[in-house]
Design a protein around this motif. Structure first.
Motif, PDB file in Angstrom:
ATOM      1  N   TYR A   1      68.863 -49.051 -10.209  1.00 42.46           N
ATOM      2  CA  TYR A   1      69.275 -50.395 -10.636  1.00 42.46           C
ATOM      3  C   TYR A   1      70.566 -50.779  -9.955  1.00 42.46           C
ATOM      4  O   TYR A   1      71.549 -49.952  -9.641  1.00 42.46           O
ATOM      5  CB  TYR A   1      69.476 -50.352 -12.348  1.00 42.46           C
ATOM      6  CG  TYR A   1      68.431 -50.325 -12.977  1.00 42.46           C
ATOM      7  CD1 TYR A   1      67.772 -51.405 -13.307  1.00 42.46           C
ATOM      8  CD2 TYR A   1      67.871 -49.167 -13.701  1.00 42.46           C
ATOM      9  CE1 TYR A   1      66.509 -51.397 -13.988  1.00 42.46           C
ATOM     10  CE2 TYR A   1      66.852 -49.132 -14.426  1.00 42.46           C
ATOM     11  CZ  TYR A   1      66.155 -50.138 -14.750  1.00 42.46           C
ATOM     12  OH  TYR A   1      65.027 -50.141 -15.535  1.00 42.46           O
TER      13      TYR A   1
ATOM     14  N   ALA B   1      67.706 -44.601 -11.707  1.00 44.54           N
ATOM     15  CA  ALA B   1      67.072 -44.393 -13.114  1.00 44.54           C
ATOM     16  C   ALA B   1      65.703 -43.387 -12.904  1.00 44.54           C
ATOM     17  O   ALA B   1      65.424 -42.757 -13.882  1.00 44.54           O
ATOM     18  CB  ALA B   1      66.461 -45.754 -13.572  1.00 44.54           C
TER      19      ALA B   1
ATOM     20  N   HIS C   1      64.894 -38.276 -23.866  1.00 41.09           N
ATOM     21  CA  HIS C   1      65.901 -38.598 -24.590  1.00 41.09           C
ATOM     22  C   HIS C   1      65.906 -40.147 -24.177  1.00 41.09           C
ATOM     23  O   HIS C   1      65.731 -40.639 -23.093  1.00 41.09           O
ATOM     24  CB  HIS C   1      67.178 -38.052 -24.085  1.00 41.09           C
ATOM     25  CG  HIS C   1      68.105 -37.817 -25.209  1.00 41.09           C
ATOM     26  ND1 HIS C   1      69.247 -38.970 -25.408  1.00 41.09           N
ATOM     27  CD2 HIS C   1      68.352 -37.271 -26.264  1.00 41.09           C
ATOM     28  CE1 HIS C   1      69.934 -38.882 -26.235  1.00 41.09           C
ATOM     29  NE2 HIS C   1      69.723 -37.727 -26.794  1.00 41.09           N
ATOM     30  N   THR C   2      66.665 -41.098 -25.046  1.00 42.30           N
ATOM     31  CA  THR C   2      66.953 -42.388 -24.745  1.00 42.30           C
ATOM     32  C   THR C   2      67.895 -42.562 -23.407  1.00 42.30           C
ATOM     33  O   THR C   2      68.786 -41.793 -23.170  1.00 42.30           O
ATOM     34  CB  THR C   2      68.053 -43.109 -25.861  1.00 42.30           C
ATOM     35  OG1 THR C   2      67.375 -42.738 -26.866  1.00 42.30           O
ATOM     36  CG2 THR C   2      68.327 -44.570 -25.536  1.00 42.30           C
ATOM     37  N   GLY C   3      67.359 -43.337 -22.619  1.00 39.17           N
ATOM     38  CA  GLY C   3      68.191 -43.587 -20.991  1.00 39.17           C
ATOM     39  C   GLY C   3      67.458 -42.581 -20.004  1.00 39.17           C
ATOM     40  O   GLY C   3      67.992 -42.313 -18.968  1.00 39.17           O
ATOM     41  N   SER C   4      66.525 -41.699 -20.547  1.00 39.66           N
ATOM     42  CA  SER C   4      66.017 -40.631 -19.463  1.00 39.66           C
ATOM     43  C   SER C   4      65.124 -41.412 -18.275  1.00 39.66           C
ATOM     44  O   SER C   4      64.706 -40.911 -17.552  1.00 39.66           O
ATOM     45  CB  SER C   4      65.029 -39.641 -19.948  1.00 39.66           C
ATOM     46  OG  SER C   4      64.173 -40.217 -21.102  1.00 39.66           O
ATOM     47  N   GLY C   5      64.871 -42.596 -18.578  1.00 36.52           N
ATOM     48  CA  GLY C   5      63.994 -43.292 -17.314  1.00 36.52           C
ATOM     49  C   GLY C   5      62.459 -43.569 -17.862  1.00 36.52           C
ATOM     50  O   GLY C   5      61.595 -44.065 -17.084  1.00 36.52           O
ATOM     51  N   LYS C   6      62.076 -43.620 -19.433  1.00 33.02           N
ATOM     52  CA  LYS C   6      60.780 -43.806 -19.638  1.00 33.02           C
ATOM     53  C   LYS C   6      60.289 -45.133 -19.388  1.00 33.02           C
ATOM     54  O   LYS C   6      59.425 -45.451 -18.651  1.00 33.02           O
ATOM     55  CB  LYS C   6      60.496 -43.258 -21.209  1.00 33.02           C
ATOM     56  CG  LYS C   6      60.861 -42.045 -21.350  1.00 33.02           C
ATOM     57  CD  LYS C   6      60.651 -41.570 -22.845  1.00 33.02           C
ATOM     58  CE  LYS C   6      61.407 -42.535 -23.993  1.00 33.02           C
ATOM     59  NZ  LYS C   6      63.043 -42.229 -23.884  1.00 33.02           N
ATOM     60  N   SER C   7      61.108 -46.015 -19.931  1.00 33.38           N
ATOM     61  CA  SER C   7      60.714 -47.580 -19.945  1.00 33.38           C
ATOM     62  C   SER C   7      60.881 -48.055 -18.306  1.00 33.38           C
ATOM     63  O   SER C   7      59.818 -48.833 -17.818  1.00 33.38           O
ATOM     64  CB  SER C   7      61.669 -48.569 -20.414  1.00 33.38           C
ATOM     65  OG  SER C   7      61.528 -48.248 -21.724  1.00 33.38           O
ATOM     66  N   THR C   8      61.850 -47.492 -17.379  1.00 33.00           N
ATOM     67  CA  THR C   8      61.816 -47.770 -16.108  1.00 33.00           C
ATOM     68  C   THR C   8      60.486 -47.246 -15.485  1.00 33.00           C
ATOM     69  O   THR C   8      59.856 -48.114 -14.751  1.00 33.00           O
ATOM     70  CB  THR C   8      62.882 -47.212 -15.459  1.00 33.00           C
ATOM     71  OG1 THR C   8      64.068 -47.617 -16.139  1.00 33.00           O
ATOM     72  CG2 THR C   8      63.221 -47.645 -13.904  1.00 33.00           C
TER      73      THR C   8
ATOM     74  N   LYS D   1      72.695 -47.468 -10.665  1.00 32.89           N
ATOM     75  CA  LYS D   1      72.253 -46.339 -11.471  1.00 32.89           C
ATOM     76  C   LYS D   1      71.113 -45.795 -10.943  1.00 32.89           C
ATOM     77  O   LYS D   1      69.974 -46.867 -10.893  1.00 32.89           O
ATOM     78  CB  LYS D   1      72.133 -46.953 -12.813  1.00 32.89           C
ATOM     79  CG  LYS D   1      71.315 -46.316 -14.045  1.00 32.89           C
ATOM     80  CD  LYS D   1      72.539 -45.197 -14.553  1.00 32.89           C
ATOM     81  CE  LYS D   1      71.439 -44.088 -14.984  1.00 32.89           C
ATOM     82  NZ  LYS D   1      72.455 -42.695 -15.550  1.00 32.89           N
TER      83      LYS D   1
HETATM   84  P1  ADP Z   1      64.531 -44.912 -21.706  1.00 37.02           P
HETATM   85  O1  ADP Z   1      63.164 -45.588 -21.729  1.00 37.02           O
HETATM   86  O2  ADP Z   1      64.006 -43.593 -21.506  1.00 37.02           O
HETATM   87  O3  ADP Z   1      65.353 -44.886 -22.839  1.00 37.02           O
HETATM   88  P2  ADP Z   1      65.422 -46.432 -19.315  1.00 37.02           P
HETATM   89  O4  ADP Z   1      64.094 -46.375 -18.367  1.00 37.02           O
HETATM   90  O5  ADP Z   1      65.540 -47.654 -20.383  1.00 37.02           O
HETATM   91  O6  ADP Z   1      65.268 -45.269 -20.253  1.00 37.02           O
HETATM   92  O7  ADP Z   1      66.730 -46.422 -18.665  1.00 37.02           O
HETATM   93  C1  ADP Z   1      67.093 -45.235 -17.782  1.00 37.02           C
HETATM   94  C2  ADP Z   1      68.459 -45.630 -17.129  1.00 37.02           C
HETATM   95  O8  ADP Z   1      68.548 -46.740 -16.600  1.00 37.02           O
HETATM   96  C3  ADP Z   1      69.464 -45.493 -18.289  1.00 37.02           C
HETATM   97  O9  ADP Z   1      70.495 -44.862 -17.882  1.00 37.02           O
HETATM   98  C4  ADP Z   1      69.670 -47.056 -18.350  1.00 37.02           C
HETATM   99  O10 ADP Z   1      71.058 -47.332 -18.990  1.00 37.02           O
HETATM  100  C5  ADP Z   1      69.682 -47.644 -17.109  1.00 37.02           C
HETATM  101  N1  ADP Z   1      68.996 -48.797 -16.959  1.00 37.02           N
HETATM  102  C6  ADP Z   1      67.904 -49.457 -17.793  1.00 37.02           C
HETATM  103  N2  ADP Z   1      67.725 -50.770 -17.670  1.00 37.02           N
HETATM  104  C7  ADP Z   1      68.730 -50.987 -16.946  1.00 37.02           C
HETATM  105  C8  ADP Z   1      69.042 -52.346 -16.302  1.00 37.02           C
HETATM  106  N3  ADP Z   1      68.259 -53.584 -16.655  1.00 37.02           N
HETATM  107  N4  ADP Z   1      70.340 -52.442 -15.450  1.00 37.02           N
HETATM  108  C9  ADP Z   1      70.887 -51.291 -15.359  1.00 37.02           C
HETATM  109  N5  ADP Z   1      70.637 -50.236 -15.736  1.00 37.02           N
HETATM  110  C10 ADP Z   1      69.536 -50.094 -16.403  1.00 37.02           C
END
Ligand code: ADP
Length: 273
Positions: free
Chosen positions: A12, A22, A41-48, A20
């Motif tokens: 990102y 991800a 864990h939250t922030g591990s990259g699942k959604s990305t 960052k």
């Molecule tokens: P999860 O789904 O496991 O909670 P995310 O994929 O949302 O994890 O996030 C992975 C990492 O990328 C985290 O450190 C988060 O802060 C960062 N991140 C997620 N979305 C964005 C964004 N739009 N811009 C910058 N950093 C992001």
């Protein structure tokens, strides 16, 4: 094999102070018909990661091949990919917008250019698959429903596209325990009936343990573990180091099973030995 991910990286805000990483070199193969839990864990990259699977996010580097098509190619047909990979976002009920439940679920299939009869059939089928009564609910506003029911409408809208792969990002987030069990039960039934490939994203070990056949554990953008639930749940110390507790899984599972739900029997015995 329905999906293959090669050396996938995602950053990102590259080359800025907010840079960052991800996703860190993800490699993964998924077979047709697998029911997979993606946990971390939250922030591990699942959604990305899951947003890459239908082309919503383009990788910084690496390839994603779905059903033989490299979806990272410049000239790929994204509409086709999005039909193949149905993505149910977190809090999908926030995306409901039509005045009736029927119209909301019909929106995607209509956009595919299907006949009215086919659209009608798909709305009925998908409502049935998520446990919503077609006749009683089709003309009602989605906004009158409970949280759990709204979520079912949103899921039905994705299922009505007949995707080959269904990705659900935290489908139980924000629901009470009863609502959670209901949604998980419907997802299990959907899998049993349709046999589609499902990727269920969760940060809850408990939810994952109830259903899936294979678990992927993410940590800081890396795929740290990949295995059968039984193998993964045995690694209690490692999981705790990744911020994932395994709280009395066996007890929860037994109660869930006693309520008449399907349970992965493999799990029930993990902590008994
Ligand atoms: P999860 O789904 O496991 O909670 P995310 O994929 O949302 O994890 O996030 C992975 C990492 O990328 C985290 O450190 C988060 O802060 C960062 N991140 C997620 N979305 C964005 C964004 N739009 N811009 C910058 N950093 C992001």
């Amino acid at each position: 094999m329905i999906m293959k991910i090669n050396n996938l990286n995602y950053i990102y805000n590259p080359n800025t102070p907010f840079e960052k990483k991800a996703l860190d070199n993800i490699n993964l193969e998924i077979n047709e018909g697998e029911f997979i839990g993606l946990i971390g864990h939250t922030g591990s990259g699942k959604s990305t990661l899951v947003q890459h699977l239908n082309g919503l996010i383009k990788p910084s580097s690496g390839a994603i091949i779905i059903d033989g098509v490299n979806i990272t190619d410049k000239d790929v047909n994204l509409k086709e990919i999005r039909q193949k990979v149905g993505l149910v976002f977190q809090y999908p009920e926030h995306q409901l917008f039509e005045e009736t439940i029927y119209k909301d679920i019909a929106f995607g299939p209509k956009n595919l250019g299907l006949s009215d009869d086919e659209v009608d059939k798909r709305v009925k089928e998908s409502m049935e698959l998520v446990g919503l009564d077609f006749e009683a609910l089709k003309d009602r506003s989605p906004f009158e429903l409970s949280g759990g029911q709204k979520r079912r409408v949103a899921i039905a809208g994705v299922i009505a596209m007949k995707p080959k792969i269904l990705v659900l990002d935290e489908p139980t987030a924000g629901l009470d325990p009863h609502g959670r069990d209901e949604i998980l039960g419907e997802i299990q039934k959907l899998y049993d009936k349709e046999g589609i490939t499902i990727i269920l994203v969760s940060h809850s070990m408990e939810d994952i343990a109830k259903l899936v056949q294979r678990i992927l554990v993410m940590h800081r953008g890396k795929l740290e573990m990949d295995g059968k639930p039984r193998e993964i749940f045995k690694k209690v110390d490692e999981l705790e180091n990744l911020g994932l507790g395994v709280p009395q899984i066996t007890k929860f599972m037994k109660i869930f099973k006693e309520k008449g739900n399907h349970v992965n029997d493999d799990i029930l015995t993990v902590h008994e030995a």
